[in-house]
Design a protein around this motif. Structure first.
Motif, PDB file in Angstrom:
ATOM      1  N   GLY A   8       0.817  -1.209   0.000  1.00 50.02           N
ATOM      2  CA  GLY A   8       0.000   0.000   0.000  1.00 50.02           C
ATOM      3  C   GLY A   8       0.845   1.252   0.000  1.00 50.02           C
ATOM      4  N   LEU A   9       1.797   1.305   0.926  1.00 48.75           N
ATOM      5  CA  LEU A   9       2.606   2.508   1.098  1.00 48.75           C
ATOM      6  C   LEU A   9       3.464   2.770  -0.138  1.00 48.75           C
TER       7      LEU A   9
ATOM      8  N   VAL B 259       3.068   1.778  -3.340  1.00 51.74           N
ATOM      9  CA  VAL B 259       2.308   2.205  -4.527  1.00 51.74           C
ATOM     10  C   VAL B 259       1.729   3.606  -4.308  1.00 51.74           C
ATOM     11  N   TYR B 260       1.276   3.867  -3.074  1.00 49.02           N
ATOM     12  CA  TYR B 260       0.776   5.205  -2.736  1.00 49.02           C
ATOM     13  C   TYR B 260       1.848   6.255  -3.000  1.00 49.02           C
TER      14      TYR B 260
ATOM     15  N   LYS C 127       2.635   6.766  -6.731  1.00 49.85           N
ATOM     16  CA  LYS C 127       1.625   7.598  -7.392  1.00 49.85           C
ATOM     17  C   LYS C 127       1.770   9.060  -6.995  1.00 49.85           C
ATOM     18  N   PHE C 128       2.115   9.278  -5.720  1.00 54.69           N
ATOM     19  CA  PHE C 128       2.294  10.646  -5.241  1.00 54.69           C
ATOM     20  C   PHE C 128       3.524  11.288  -5.898  1.00 54.69           C
TER      21      PHE C 128
ATOM     22  N   GLN D 104       3.486  -2.120  -8.886  1.00 57.08           N
ATOM     23  CA  GLN D 104       2.911  -3.007  -7.875  1.00 57.08           C
ATOM     24  C   GLN D 104       3.063  -4.485  -8.217  1.00 57.08           C
TER      25      GLN D 104
ATOM     26  N   TYR E  93      -1.699  16.119   0.954  1.00 55.35           N
ATOM     27  CA  TYR E  93      -3.138  16.035   0.684  1.00 55.35           C
ATOM     28  C   TYR E  93      -3.892  16.507   1.911  1.00 55.35           C
TER      29      TYR E  93
ATOM     30  N   PRO F 128      -4.246   8.892  -3.805  1.00 56.65           N
ATOM     31  CA  PRO F 128      -4.221   7.551  -4.414  1.00 56.65           C
ATOM     32  C   PRO F 128      -4.964   6.551  -3.516  1.00 56.65           C
TER      33      PRO F 128
ATOM     34  N   GLU G  68      -4.530   3.598  -2.849  1.00 54.14           N
ATOM     35  CA  GLU G  68      -3.695   2.665  -2.090  1.00 54.14           C
ATOM     36  C   GLU G  68      -3.529   3.094  -0.639  1.00 54.14           C
TER      37      GLU G  68
ATOM     38  N   ARG H  46      -5.045   0.848   1.763  1.00 53.06           N
ATOM     39  CA  ARG H  46      -4.315  -0.376   2.141  1.00 53.06           C
ATOM     40  C   ARG H  46      -3.465  -0.105   3.375  1.00 53.06           C
ATOM     41  N   VAL H  47      -2.911   1.094   3.445  1.00 57.59           N
ATOM     42  CA  VAL H  47      -2.095   1.462   4.610  1.00 57.59           C
ATOM     43  C   VAL H  47      -2.981   1.498   5.855  1.00 57.59           C
TER      44      VAL H  47
END
Lengths: 310, 353
Positions: A102-103, A105-106, A109-110, A221, B33, B317, B319, B322-323
């Protein structure tokens, strides 16, 4: 024919490398009694950090070191939860996998506004060892390999020496087998397990880095895509022993090489590539069901350590 | 799991969710954000309009079933991390019934759902059997079975089931579909389907089975203490296998629902959907009780579906969710709330004396 053999061996060595590194990571953690389902997440974090650091510094070696540090940092909450708070180790491993994917890919994207990082231009390229690399077949695959392959070989040998020939290794294994006896003998179970889990983070992260700055040249990912789990399978298939895990990881790498090259060597006409991809998993189940049983696993594996309890 | 029963599970869950959302806000704040706008978009975008509510329920449906699957295994002391694979084989099985059999409507649907459930149960039987008979850790076998299921479905879809020149299978006929007009119309033509009814019935079935029958008592006894259960004359091996079979059946129904209600076809998959892994978080947060699982699944349904609107409105995003989920699992599993509450109580006691 010679070319084909060279090619298969080269691919096998290349694809076994990350598996070997991550399996060695798992080895330390599991021999100390801590289950490490989180290898996948640790590899993901390693791959991500290696890619972005290599991109921003232009030096893949810095990427490699950054990945190691990131692996240790990510392994820390795993250790705190599993050892200090005595949480279910498998559940915590699952959380680590969620968190890493999660972190990363987040953040990708950021940072790049896209699903993957830009291409890493300066990767860790293959290094030829003078003389040895001229040996037919073996030379181009083993002695003209990615620096990660040399690191992996050194790590396996060192792991063997550390685990079986040093006091530290003897203590680490004792903690994984009979923690209460070890505690009575004056070994700190908690400290040993923390050390082991952190080492495991560093090694698995190097394995991940190999995927993004040597085999591949970006992070997305799908970069790790289950290889942490194959590494775990290799560790078990290799009976929690450094050379056993090395052998199993190499064999699984061979299965990957065959599935990738199936088209090239005409194998895919007879066996679909998915069947070859399935092979490591099927073999591990057969192995577990037949000869590797509960008896081989470290006997305190998965059990939180409670001082004074039996 | 026993830690969860000691204190109020609702308090544990709420504190863990709250802490995890703070972690999420920090991750958003650091990246620049606006966390308030993001969370607002998440809840507004998943609950406030009939269509969105329908889609949230659709997202929640498989989560209830995978949550139940993980929960019933947990109750027997087993960790079914193989829900993901059990779902995939169930999808394959339901698809085959859907496109290869010709049956009248309703019957076709019922057969397809049941065959999916049974396929999941068979996939769950294997790790259960190996655990009971050979003493092999079910976690490892389940992980392996997940990948085998993934590649198996890909090889079948690619070589046998896909339409020429595509990577996906034909759609199942109307007669096997779980979608019904009155539900879709109620929710402004969203994809909500009968799976939610199946999921709620299964939650009730699990409650009756575990707490109102002798068999359920045995299953739970094996979970509490297998040695004591064995000594009391309970067949531990049979209960381990049974638990994994029921767990696989629930997982199979989740897969069947996804195929027959949501997608209608199968495509080559490069990775797992993650719904099975989410089931672990759902079961943990729901303290392995049917009602807890339903509520936790709803929360995860809101988070998952709402994350799309969060991306749309606040550019975060998806994702990030998920975190947040990882943090929830972490806080519940490590019993952080218990530690916090313990510290508060200690302070209070110190003040009083």
């Amino acid at each position: 024919m010679i070319d084909m053999l060279t090619n298969i061996l080269q691919t096998t060595v290349l694809y076994s490398t990350p598996l070997i590194l991550a399996a060695m990571g798992g080895l330390f953690s599991e021999r100390s009694g801590v289950v490490n389902i989180g290898l996948e997440g640790l590899m993901t974090m390693g791959a991500f950090i290696a890619a972005i650091t290599s991109l921003s510094t232009g030096n893949p070696w810095i990427g490699l070191i950054a990945a190691m540090i990131a692996g240790v940092i990510l392994a820390l909450p795993h250790a705190v939860a599993a050892i200090t708070f005595k949480a279910d180790q498998v559940v915590i491993g699952v959380a680590i996998n969620f968190l890493a994917l999660g972190l990363s890919v987040y953040l990708v994207k950021f940072m790049y506004d896209a699903g993957q990082t830009p291409t890493v231009q300066k990767k860790l390229e293959a290094v030829a060892i003078p003389g040895l690399s001229k040996i037919p077949i073996l030379g181009p695959s083993i002695f003209q390999a990615s620096p990660f392959t040399y690191i992996a070989i050194v790590v396996v040998i060192l792991s063997y020496i550390i685990l079986y020939k040093t006091t530290f290794g003897m203590r680490l294994r004792a903690v994984g087998e009979h923690p209460h006896a070890a505690e009575t003998a004056g070994i700190s179970v908690i400290a040993m397990r923390y050390t082991a889990v952190l080492i495991s983070g560093a090694l698995a992260a190097i394995g991940g880095a190999c995927l993004s700055i040597s085999i591949g040249s970006e992070f997305n990912q799908g970069t790790v895509a289950g290889q942490g789990f194959i590494a775990l399978a290799a560790l078990i298939f290799g009976k929690w022993n450094p050379f056993g895990a090395l052998g199993a990881a190499t064999f699984f790498g061979f299965a990957v090489a065959l599935s990738l090259m199936g088209q090239l060597i005409g194998l895919s006409k007879y066996v679909p590539s998915e069947v070859l991809s399935m092979l490591p998993y099927v073999l591990t189940i057969i192995a577990l069901a037949s000869f590797v049983g509960r008896a081989v696993a470290p006997s305190a594996l998965g059990k939180p350590f409670e001082k004074g309890s039996r | 799991m026993s830690q969860l029963n000691k204190q109020s599970t609702i308090v544990t869950a709420l504190i863990s969710i709250f802490l995890a959302m703070i972690i999420g806000s920090i991750a958003m704040q650091v990246a620049g954000y606006n966390p308030f706008a993001a969370y607002q978009a998440l809840f507004v975008g998943s609950l406030f309009q009939a269509f969105d509510l329908g889609e949230t329920i659709r997202t929640t449906t498989p989560l209830i079933l995978t949550g139940l699957a993980v929960a019933i295994a947990f109750r027997t002391g087993l960790f079914n991390i193989g829900v993901e694979g059990q779902m995939i084989v169930a999808q394959l099985a339901s698809l085959l019934v859907g496109i290869k059999l010709n049956l009248p409507p309703v019957l076709h649907m019922i057969v397809a759902v049941l065959v999916g459930g049974i396929a999941g149960a068979i996939w769950g039987f294997i790790p259960g059997f190996l655990k009971a008979v050979r003493g092999v850790n079910e976690v490892i076998i389940c992980i392996m079975m997940n990948f085998i299921a993934l590649y198996l479905s890909n090889v079948l879809v690619r070589n046998w089931l896909s339409e020429q020149g595509t990577d996906s299978t034909p759609k199942i006929p109307e007669s096997a579909s779980l979608r019904v007009d009155f539900l879709s119309e109620m929710f402004d033509s969203s994809r909500v389907h009968l799976g939610i009814i199946i999921a709620l019935i299964m939650a009730f079935v699990m409650y009756i089975l575990l707490w109102k029958t002798k068999r359920g008592y045995e299953l739970r006894a094996v979970g509490y203490n297998p040695s004591a259960a064995e000594y009391a004359g309970i067949n531990v091996k049979r209960n381990i296998i049974l638990s994994m079979v029921i767990s696989g059946f629930f997982a199979g129904l989740a897969g069947a629902g996804e195929l027959l209600g949501t997608q209608g076809y199968m495509a080559i998959q490069s990775a797992f959907t993650g719904i099975g892994f989410d089931g672990i978080a759902v079961a943990l947060l729901g303290a392995n009780t049917p009602i807890g699982v339903i509520l936790a699944a709803l929360l995860f349904g809101v988070l998952t579906y709402g994350s799309q609107n969060m991306e749309h409105v606040a550019q975060v995003p998806p994702e990030l969710i998920r975190v947040v989920v990882a943090a929830i699992i972490f806080f519940v599993a490590a019993n952080i709330s218990g530690i916090l509450l313990g510290a508060v109580k200690k302070k209070r006691r110190a003040k009083e004396s």
